[in-house]
Design a protein around this motif. Structure first.
Motif, PDB file in Angstrom:
ATOM      1  N   ALA A   1      90.136   6.970  79.640  1.00 46.59           N
ATOM      2  CA  ALA A   1      91.413   7.282  80.078  1.00 46.59           C
ATOM      3  C   ALA A   1      92.161   6.238  80.647  1.00 46.59           C
ATOM      4  CB  ALA A   1      91.338   8.511  81.062  1.00 46.59           C
TER       5      ALA A   1
ATOM      6  N   GLU B   1      86.464  18.889  76.919  1.00 45.62           N
ATOM      7  CA  GLU B   1      87.289  19.359  78.046  1.00 45.62           C
ATOM      8  C   GLU B   1      86.687  18.842  79.398  1.00 45.62           C
ATOM      9  OE1 GLU B   1      89.554  23.460  79.408  1.00 45.62           O
ATOM     10  OE2 GLU B   1      87.383  23.606  78.515  1.00 45.62           O
TER      11      GLU B   1
ATOM     12  N   TYR C   1      87.106  15.244  80.006  1.00 43.36           N
ATOM     13  CA  TYR C   1      88.207  15.152  80.135  1.00 43.36           C
ATOM     14  C   TYR C   1      88.708  15.368  81.696  1.00 43.36           C
ATOM     15  CZ  TYR C   1      93.236  15.970  80.683  1.00 43.36           C
ATOM     16  OH  TYR C   1      94.697  16.012  80.809  1.00 43.36           O
TER      17      TYR C   1
ATOM     18  N   LEU D   1      91.452  16.331  72.235  1.00 43.66           N
ATOM     19  CA  LEU D   1      91.821  15.559  73.380  1.00 43.66           C
ATOM     20  C   LEU D   1      93.243  16.185  73.756  1.00 43.66           C
ATOM     21  CD1 LEU D   1      90.891  12.045  72.519  1.00 43.66           C
ATOM     22  CD2 LEU D   1      89.980  13.543  74.367  1.00 43.66           C
TER      23      LEU D   1
ATOM     24  N   LEU E   1      94.464   8.556  76.175  1.00 42.50           N
ATOM     25  CA  LEU E   1      93.380   8.941  75.862  1.00 42.50           C
ATOM     26  C   LEU E   1      92.842   8.327  74.489  1.00 42.50           C
ATOM     27  CD1 LEU E   1      93.327  12.807  76.861  1.00 42.50           C
ATOM     28  CD2 LEU E   1      92.612  10.912  78.359  1.00 42.50           C
TER      29      LEU E   1
ATOM     30  N   SER F   1      92.764  19.602  75.360  1.00 44.39           N
ATOM     31  CA  SER F   1      92.464  19.641  76.718  1.00 44.39           C
ATOM     32  C   SER F   1      93.502  19.308  77.897  1.00 44.39           C
ATOM     33  CB  SER F   1      91.468  18.456  76.693  1.00 44.39           C
ATOM     34  OG  SER F   1      90.152  18.719  76.102  1.00 44.39           O
TER      35      SER F   1
END
Length: 133
Positions: free
Chosen positions: A41, A109, A112, A75, A94, A78
């Protein structure tokens, strides 16, 4: 039709996406970075009143087009489900790691949300999470 739910619609429109390469570069150079599980991230805090934005990067190292598209979908989903759980607006890039190819949505998820918690980007724990599953 319920008009109270309109502000928190779980959409990921064009205004919520990072599209231009200079936006990706700005976030990656001037922002902060954290690697957790199957993703990396990169984020940069935006001014109050703006919307959170998402950009997704998947390289060919992950696999073929089908695998890369699946990684991008996981992604984006999420982010879409939890975009209103962010404490403040951020530009978020991401980067999918190789391990995402073997993961299901729940695992992606989890990674994340773990990344957002470690980065202190989520609202306080007392606030109810926006989880539709």
């Amino acid at each position: 039709m319920n008009t109270e739910a309109t502000p928190n619609r779980l959409r990921l429109g064009r205004s919520s996406r990072l599209i231009q390469s200079r936006d990706f570069a700005r976030v990656r150079q001037a922002g902060e970075r954290l690697a957790v599980g199957c993703l990396i991230a990169n984020w940069q805090v935006l001014p109050d009143g703006s919307r959170a934005k998402l950009g997704v990067v998947t390289s060919k190292k992950i696999g073929g087009a089908v695998v890369r598209n699946r990684a991008r979908r996981l992604l984006r989903e999420s982010f879409r489900l939890h975009q209103y759980d962010l404490a403040r607006p951020v530009a978020l890039v991401l980067v999918a790691r190789n391990s995402i190819a073997d993961k299901d949505f729940a695992s992606v998820e989890k990674d994340y949300l773990s990344a957002l918690r470690r980065a202190k980007l989520l609202k306080a724990e007392g606030a109810a999470p926006n989880n539709l599953s």
